[in-house]
Design an enzyme around this catalytic site. Structure first.
Site, PDB file in Angstrom:
ATOM      1  N   SER A 101       0.791  -1.167   0.002  1.00  0.00           N
ATOM      2  CA  SER A 101      -0.014  -0.027   0.041  1.00  0.00           C
ATOM      3  C   SER A 101       0.906   1.286   0.037  1.00  0.00           C
ATOM      4  O   SER A 101       1.751   1.461  -0.910  1.00  0.00           O
ATOM      5  CB  SER A 101      -0.913   0.133   1.191  1.00  0.00           C
ATOM      6  OG  SER A 101      -1.882   0.882   1.222  1.00  0.00           O
ATOM      7  N   ASP A 240      -2.538   6.438  -3.453  1.00  0.00           N
ATOM      8  CA  ASP A 240      -1.353   5.863  -3.063  1.00  0.00           C
ATOM      9  C   ASP A 240      -0.766   4.985  -3.813  1.00  0.00           C
ATOM     10  O   ASP A 240      -1.515   4.624  -5.141  1.00  0.00           O
ATOM     11  CB  ASP A 240      -1.695   5.416  -1.622  1.00  0.00           C
ATOM     12  CG  ASP A 240      -2.680   4.280  -1.335  1.00  0.00           C
ATOM     13  OD1 ASP A 240      -3.361   4.173  -2.348  1.00  0.00           O
ATOM     14  OD2 ASP A 240      -2.738   3.445  -0.639  1.00  0.00           O
ATOM     15  N   ASP A 242      -1.002   1.646  -4.028  1.00  0.00           N
ATOM     16  CA  ASP A 242      -2.002   0.577  -4.553  1.00  0.00           C
ATOM     17  C   ASP A 242      -3.314   1.069  -5.102  1.00  0.00           C
ATOM     18  O   ASP A 242      -4.033   0.162  -5.429  1.00  0.00           O
ATOM     19  CB  ASP A 242      -1.916  -0.859  -3.697  1.00  0.00           C
ATOM     20  CG  ASP A 242      -3.026  -0.575  -2.475  1.00  0.00           C
ATOM     21  OD1 ASP A 242      -2.908   0.567  -1.931  1.00  0.00           O
ATOM     22  OD2 ASP A 242      -3.316  -1.245  -2.023  1.00  0.00           O
ATOM     23  N   ASP A 244      -5.900   2.346  -3.325  1.00  0.00           N
ATOM     24  CA  ASP A 244      -7.222   2.201  -2.528  1.00  0.00           C
ATOM     25  C   ASP A 244      -7.454   3.363  -1.689  1.00  0.00           C
ATOM     26  O   ASP A 244      -8.297   3.409  -0.804  1.00  0.00           O
ATOM     27  CB  ASP A 244      -7.083   0.863  -1.789  1.00  0.00           C
ATOM     28  CG  ASP A 244      -6.190   0.986  -0.672  1.00  0.00           C
ATOM     29  OD1 ASP A 244      -5.181   1.883  -0.559  1.00  0.00           O
ATOM     30  OD2 ASP A 244      -5.928  -0.160  -0.046  1.00  0.00           O
TER      31      ASP A 244
END
Length: 445
Positions: A101, A240, A242, A244
């Site tokens: 992440s 960000d 990834d 999400d």
């Protein structure tokens, strides 16, 4: 039975340090294969963000799944919410995301999605962990899984994102800066907004395996602020690594966080008569958002920190909208998990519908000053420590009914997170630093 490896958001850590090692990921792929195999033609989707270790872990997972007799469909770099969507629509047995992440490139992790595109239940995670304690066995050669690459994954997800805004609505005339954090959205996010008619300026879209989240993205929006002001853009969008979570920047260069974005979406859904159930935030959600929603007669509930807990509470109370101030925003009327692109689209659609700026829409909610301090710790600390609790009580006494205090251990990093919130900015800052000093003293002791 507690979980040994799974935390609040999958399994995460430093690359090369157990459990984030190739041999463990091989075993994890096999263990997941044991759980998800159904004896027939079954496959699991595997996607990743742009960090360099993703290649290594992708291969390890593929080998483990293959040994268990489960096929693998490789997506390559793909946002986490895209993998949730594709798992559901391609009828995969499960989806696996290789990502840490918003963490730096030297970290990595694994997240799973069920066949419905939702987080796995605790029971399924425990079952995977049970197999991790068993020796690997390989199915007979004719039953080994096969690996294929999904070539149209990005196009499928781009069309899904575009379909989340009302048909006929476009972003023509808007100038938007999109920051992809040198992460998984770099090939997708610019296309989504551009194909809806906006003029796009893209930054943070040159990943090299080492620069994910470095100086760009939702956790470091300073360059986005500069670009919005320099280009006189209508707004900026920071995703960000990834994809999400999302943070936005208005035309004045002011950051608009997850709480404010959730409020804008809630007000939009309320206006259109589509809002159902309470809005769900977390223990970190700003008091200003709670009060602003109450003024609209919209219910509000707080879940534990972590988007999985927000989703669980939304399901329990039949809600459709929730999230965190960090930018995890869940629109269950559009998708099954937190999605930075989908959330940004909902906000921009409301701007276009009302003709107002992002600055105007966020001004209806007044945030309380909130100070967050992270204190590093090398070992687990008991937050009920007498000295820590005495310091917390003193701050609560000083704030009275005008604020609140929250201490919690991070679920993904070796940190104690301290939050102090209240109406008086100077008082909040003073109390937060005093509390951080007390926590540091307790750790050293």
């Amino acid at each position: 039975m507690t979980r040994k490896y799974f935390g609040t958001d999958g399994i995460r850590g430093k690359v090369g340090v157990p459990p984030i090692t190739p041999d463990f990921l091989l075993k994890l792929g096999w263990a997941a294969g044991q759980v998800f195999a159904d004896g027939g033609h079954n496959f699991v989707l595997v996607g990743k963000d742009t960090r360099i270790s993703g290649y290594m872990f992708e291969s390890a997972l593929e080998a483990g799944l293959t040994a268990a007799g489960v096929g693998t469909r490789l997506l390559g770099p793909m946002p986490t919410p895209a993998i949730a969507y594709l798992t559901r629509t391609l009828h995969a047995r499960a989806g696996i995301v290789i990502s840490a992440s918003h963490n730096p490139y030297c970290d990595n992790g694994i997240k799973f999605f069920s066949s419905q595109g939702t987080k796995l239940s605790d029971d399924i995670e425990r079952k995977i962990e049970m197999y991790l304690d068993l020796p690997i066995s390989t199915v007979e050669s004719s039953k080994l899984g096969k690996a294929k690459r999904v070539v149209d994954a990005a196009g499928r997800y781009i069309e899904f994102c575009k379909a989340s805004v009302p048909s006929g609505l476009d972003f023509d005339g808007m100038k938007i800066v999109v920051d992809c954090a040198n992460g998984a959205t770099y090939q997708i996010a610019p296309h989504v907004f551009e194909e809806l008619g906006a003029q796009i300026i893209t930054i943070g879209a040159e990943p090299d395996g080492l620069n994910i989240n470095k100086g760009y993205g939702a956790t470091q929006p300073e360059k986005l602020v500069q670009m919005v002001l320099a280009n006189q853009a209508d707004l900026g969008i920071a995703l960000d690594g990834d994809g999400d979570r999302v943070i936005m920047v208005d035309h004045k260069g002011e950051i608009v966080d997850g709480d404010e974005l959730i409020y804008i979406i809630a007000k939009s859904r309320l206006r259109s008569g589509l809002l159902t159930g309470p809005v769900v935030g977390t223990l970190m959600t700003n008091l200003g958002m709670e009060h602003a929603l109450n003024a609209l007669n919209v219910g509000f509930l707080r879940a534990n920190v972590g988007d999985r807990y927000v989703i669980e509470m939304l399901a329990e109370h039949k809600g459709m909208l929730g999230g965190e101030n960090s930018g995890h925003i869940i629109c269950l009327d559009k998708t099954t998990t937190g999605d930075g692109i989908i959330a940004a689209l909902q906000v921009i659609a409301e701007l276009q519908y009302t003709g107002k700026s992002l600055h105007d829409l966020k001004s209806d909610m007044q945030k309380y000053p909130q100070v967050l301090i992270n204190v590093k710790t090398a070992q687990k600390i008991d937050l009920n420590h007498q000295g820590i609790q005495r310091a917390v009580h003193a701050v609560e006494q000083g704030l009275g009914n005008e604020g609140r205090v929250l201490l919690r251990a991070s679920g993904t990093e070796p940190l104690i997170r301290i939050m102090v919130e209240g109406q008086d900015s100077a008082k909040v800052d003073k109390y937060a630093n005093e509390l951080a000093d007390n926590v540091k003293q307790a750790i050293e002791a």
